[in-house]
Design an enzyme around this catalytic site. Structure first.
Site, PDB file in Angstrom:
ATOM      1  N   PRO A  97      38.173  20.684 -36.284  1.00 39.35           N
ATOM      2  CG  PRO A  97      40.061  21.686 -35.374  1.00 39.35           C
ATOM      3  CD  PRO A  97      39.631  20.716 -36.429  1.00 39.35           C
ATOM      4  CG  ASN A  98      36.440  24.786 -32.534  1.00 37.61           C
ATOM      5  OD1 ASN A  98      35.975  24.380 -31.469  1.00 37.61           O
ATOM      6  ND2 ASN A  98      37.701  25.162 -32.656  1.00 37.61           N
TER       7      ASN A  98
ATOM      8  NE  ARG B  64      28.725  30.692 -28.619  1.00 33.56           N
ATOM      9  CZ  ARG B  64      28.965  29.431 -28.297  1.00 33.56           C
ATOM     10  NH1 ARG B  64      29.773  28.703 -29.032  1.00 33.56           N
ATOM     11  NH2 ARG B  64      28.409  28.895 -27.251  1.00 33.56           N
TER      12      ARG B  64
ATOM     13  CE1 TYR C 154      34.895  30.388 -40.103  1.00 34.90           C
ATOM     14  CE2 TYR C 154      34.108  30.858 -37.890  1.00 34.90           C
ATOM     15  CZ  TYR C 154      35.140  30.667 -38.771  1.00 34.90           C
ATOM     16  OH  TYR C 154      36.435  30.750 -38.337  1.00 34.90           O
TER      17      TYR C 154
ATOM     18  CG  ASN D 206      36.634  23.379 -43.257  1.00 37.24           C
ATOM     19  OD1 ASN D 206      37.707  23.733 -42.737  1.00 37.24           O
ATOM     20  ND2 ASN D 206      35.576  24.161 -43.297  1.00 37.24           N
TER      21      ASN D 206
ATOM     22  CB  ALA E 120      42.283  26.021 -36.165  1.00 33.13           C
TER      23      ALA E 120
ATOM     24  CD  GLU F 164      43.548  23.811 -47.142  1.00 39.36           C
ATOM     25  OE1 GLU F 164      44.479  23.812 -47.980  1.00 39.36           O
ATOM     26  OE2 GLU F 164      43.616  24.390 -46.035  1.00 39.36           O
TER      27      GLU F 164
ATOM     28  CG  HIS G 229      39.784  26.877 -45.213  1.00 44.03           C
ATOM     29  ND1 HIS G 229      39.923  26.455 -43.905  1.00 44.03           N
ATOM     30  CD2 HIS G 229      40.893  26.473 -45.864  1.00 44.03           C
ATOM     31  CE1 HIS G 229      41.081  25.827 -43.771  1.00 44.03           C
ATOM     32  NE2 HIS G 229      41.687  25.819 -44.944  1.00 44.03           N
TER      33      HIS G 229
ATOM     34  NE  ARG H 136      38.445  34.681 -40.585  1.00 38.62           N
ATOM     35  CZ  ARG H 136      38.052  33.641 -39.838  1.00 38.62           C
ATOM     36  NH1 ARG H 136      37.846  32.463 -40.418  1.00 38.62           N
ATOM     37  NH2 ARG H 136      37.860  33.786 -38.546  1.00 38.62           N
TER      38      ARG H 136
END
Ligand code: CA2
Length: 145
Positions: free
Chosen positions: A11-12, A19, A24, A75, A78, A100, A102, A109
């Site tokens: 997601p996203n 943004r 990122y 990836n 969330a 995995e 990211h 974070r």
């Protein structure tokens, strides 16, 4: 048989490059796809590159990758911090060689990002190296497929 890797994005991640470049980077998902395609081409690997905002769709794609005897770069966005369903899907079609990834260093974070539901079901995890992490994951899987 040609080696195959599914590169699945949660997601996203479709918003990348629009943004939060400080966290990122400025790459779009399309430019990450291009980097992955170039890397895979050099290794003689076929890739499927996909993104979904829906947990169940990601579950279906993990099943599909398992049936195809492919490797997976995931990836999970969330969902990586919350999804027992994704964990179970990876275990359920196992052994599934999955890395995995990211973009950001999730351990540097917020505390809620430190936990991964995916890592215990994965071969390994790469975080904090931006789009390069995808390419490193492809290299790592190429050696195992
Ligand atoms: O660092 C990563 O790759 C993440 O998987 C990105 C996720 C985040 O929830 C994970 O904790 C770490 C977020 C996806 C991208 O979200 C954006 C939101 C706004 C603008 C651009 C991207």
């Amino acid at each position: 048989m040609t080696k195959q890797i599914y590169i699945l994005n949660g997601p996203n991640l479709n918003l990348l490059g629009q943004r939060e470049p400080g966290i990122y980077g400025s790459d779009t998902l399309a430019s990450i796809e291009e980097k992955c395609r170039n890397r895979a081409l050099g290794l003689g690997i076929k890739i499927e590159f996909r993104q979904s905002n829906h947990e169940g769709v990601l579950v279906d794609w993990i099943h599909e990758a398992g049936a195809a005897k492919a490797g997976v770069v995931l990836n999970p966005g969330a969902y990586g911090h919350t999804s027992i369903a994704l964990h179970d899907a990876i275990k359920g079609v196992g052994p599934l060689p999955l890395v995995e990834v990211h973009l950001s260093n999730i351990h540097a974070r917020e505390a809620f990002r430190h936990k991964s539901m995916i890592a215990p079901a994965a071969v390994g995890m790469i975080c904090g190296f931006g789009p390069l992490g995808y390419e490193l994951a492809i290299e790592a899987l190429a050696a195992r497929l």
